[in-house]
Design an enzyme around this catalytic site. Structure first.
Site, PDB file in Angstrom:
ATOM      1  N   HIS A  20       0.868  -1.180   0.000  1.00 52.36           N
ATOM      2  CA  HIS A  20       0.000   0.000   0.000  1.00 52.36           C
ATOM      3  C   HIS A  20       0.899   1.223   0.000  1.00 52.36           C
ATOM      4  O   HIS A  20       1.715   1.408   0.900  1.00 52.36           O
ATOM      5  CB  HIS A  20      -0.923   0.021   1.220  1.00 52.36           C
ATOM      6  CG  HIS A  20      -1.886   1.174   1.201  1.00 52.36           C
ATOM      7  ND1 HIS A  20      -3.127   1.091   0.611  1.00 52.36           N
ATOM      8  CD2 HIS A  20      -1.770   2.445   1.682  1.00 52.36           C
ATOM      9  CE1 HIS A  20      -3.743   2.256   0.725  1.00 52.36           C
ATOM     10  NE2 HIS A  20      -2.943   3.099   1.375  1.00 52.36           N
ATOM     11  N   CYS A  21       0.755   2.061  -1.015  1.00 53.94           N
ATOM     12  CA  CYS A  21       1.642   3.217  -1.181  1.00 53.94           C
ATOM     13  C   CYS A  21       0.948   4.508  -0.751  1.00 53.94           C
ATOM     14  O   CYS A  21      -0.050   4.908  -1.368  1.00 53.94           O
ATOM     15  CB  CYS A  21       2.084   3.323  -2.637  1.00 53.94           C
ATOM     16  SG  CYS A  21       3.207   4.702  -2.938  1.00 53.94           S
ATOM     17  N   PRO A  22       1.449   5.172   0.294  1.00 53.22           N
ATOM     18  CA  PRO A  22       0.831   6.436   0.736  1.00 53.22           C
ATOM     19  C   PRO A  22       0.988   7.555  -0.283  1.00 53.22           C
ATOM     20  O   PRO A  22       0.190   8.493  -0.298  1.00 53.22           O
ATOM     21  CB  PRO A  22       1.578   6.752   2.039  1.00 53.22           C
ATOM     22  CG  PRO A  22       2.886   6.041   1.919  1.00 53.22           C
ATOM     23  CD  PRO A  22       2.598   4.799   1.140  1.00 53.22           C
ATOM     24  N   ASN A  42      -1.885   6.957  -2.402  1.00 58.90           N
ATOM     25  CA  ASN A  42      -3.103   6.689  -1.624  1.00 58.90           C
ATOM     26  C   ASN A  42      -3.896   5.535  -2.233  1.00 58.90           C
ATOM     27  O   ASN A  42      -5.110   5.604  -2.410  1.00 58.90           O
ATOM     28  CB  ASN A  42      -3.982   7.946  -1.536  1.00 58.90           C
ATOM     29  CG  ASN A  42      -5.119   7.786  -0.532  1.00 58.90           C
ATOM     30  OD1 ASN A  42      -4.989   7.051   0.445  1.00 58.90           O
ATOM     31  ND2 ASN A  42      -6.230   8.462  -0.768  1.00 58.90           N
ATOM     32  N   ASN A  43      -3.185   4.492  -2.571  1.00 56.27           N
ATOM     33  CA  ASN A  43      -3.821   3.348  -3.216  1.00 56.27           C
ATOM     34  C   ASN A  43      -2.962   2.112  -3.010  1.00 56.27           C
ATOM     35  O   ASN A  43      -1.769   2.209  -2.725  1.00 56.27           O
ATOM     36  CB  ASN A  43      -3.987   3.610  -4.714  1.00 56.27           C
ATOM     37  CG  ASN A  43      -4.991   2.686  -5.371  1.00 56.27           C
ATOM     38  OD1 ASN A  43      -5.679   1.916  -4.700  1.00 56.27           O
ATOM     39  ND2 ASN A  43      -5.096   2.754  -6.686  1.00 56.27           N
TER      40      ASN A  43
END
Length: 323
Positions: A143-145, A148-149
């Site tokens: 999950h990549c901040p 945001n996905n």
């Protein structure tokens, strides 16, 4: 209930802060480069890299993560039986019964069928539950901040291209601004407010370039090995035990798994990845006895790689016995 809902809304809002930050930095870099410098020779390359960067970034952010299909949900009768049953052993028997018709080859560390109690689905191979998105994501990488996905099967190619074009974008800016950066320190740059844009533009581009380069290199290595970030840290477990190279088919085939067969689309942020995200070809040398052979390869055909290795292994054993 209301405070929890408000808290959840606040968390979703705050999750967009990194994305907004990147968007603001990109917008400012566009202004500083195009408006303040405005060199025609550089603008062509700049806009090409800018468009590809924004396009791939957009696709990474707004491509919905792929989820397990309905066939991985327990039928109504088995679901009721599973929920009523308290013994883990019996629950596993229920899951195994349903899983026999599914293309599953990975297990938990204890050798059990992977089941998500939160989503109430049997997890396909390489699928994991994301606590941030609160869903099971096919071939989940992380999950990549910054987007945001969740990065997974549906947008992993876009993520790789996002890293590629962001690196090209930052490298080009840093290289083309370097001469003005040197003039700034030697006091050869004319006095204007543009000189401060030049100073910060070089620093920001260089900083992002260094941070992106390591991540870009790491994910290229993962693509070459056909592994996700999760699998790199924790090897997938098959019936014969953990195997970090379980999904590796060779370098060229590993690349094709992510980017597809047609090379003309490799550098474009359009979906061309192979498969459906529910099942994947493996390098197993033995066939899982609990799975139907038609499930070994997406589309219903047994992987030729598995057949060759299986037959070779069988012939070698027979030859050794005869001797």
């Amino acid at each position: 209930m209301a405070p929890t809902h408000v808290l959840r809304c606040c968390q979703r809002g705050l999750a967009w802060i990194p994305v907004i930050f990147i968007a603001l930095v990109v917008c400012w870099s566009y202004y500083a480069y195009v408006v303040e410098l405005c060199l025609l020779v550089y603008l062509v390359v700049f806009h090409l890299s800018f468009v590809m960067f924004v396009w791939s970034y957009w696709k990474t952010i707004f491509t919905k993560p792929a989820n397990p299909s309905k066939e991985f949900c327990l039928p109504k009768s088995e679901k009721e039986q599973y929920e009523k049953e308290q013994r883990p052993e019996t629950q596993q028997e229920i899951l195994k019964k349903v899983a026999t018709s599914l293309p599953l080859y990975t297990r938990t560390g204890a050798g059990a069928i992977r089941y998500c109690d939160r989503c109430q689905v049997i997890k396909p191979d390489r699928c994991h539950h994301c606590s941030a998105c609160d869903m099971c994501v096919l071939k989940m990488d992380h999950h990549c901040p910054w987007v945001n996905n969740c990065v997974g099967f549906s947008n992993y190619k876009f993520f790789i291209l996002f890293l590629t074009y962001s690196l090209v974008y930052c490298l080009f800016i840093a290289a083309s601004v370097l001469q003005y950066f040197i003039k700034f320190w030697t006091s050869d740059l004319p006095e204007s407010h543009a000189k401060f844009h030049v100073l910060f533009l070089f620093f920001v581009a260089a900083m992002f370039c260094i941070s992106i380069l390591s991540l870009f290199t790491y994910h290229l290595w993962l693509v070459g090995k056909n592994r996700s970030t999760i699998e790199a840290f924790r090897a997938p477990v098959f019936r014969n035990g953990p195997d970090k190279n379980g999904f590796s088919l060779g370098f060229s085939k590993n690349i094709a798994q992510v980017f597809g067969d047609e090379k003309k689309y490799w550098l474009l942020p359009v979906f061309t990845s192979q498969g459906d995200g529910l099942s994947f070809p493996t390098r197993l040398v033995t066939i899982d006895p609990e799975q139907p052979t038609e499930c070994l390869q997406p589309g219903g055909a047994i992987s030729s790689l598995i057949i060759v290795e299986y037959c070779f292994c069988k012939q070698a054993k027979k030859k050794k016995t005869d001797e």
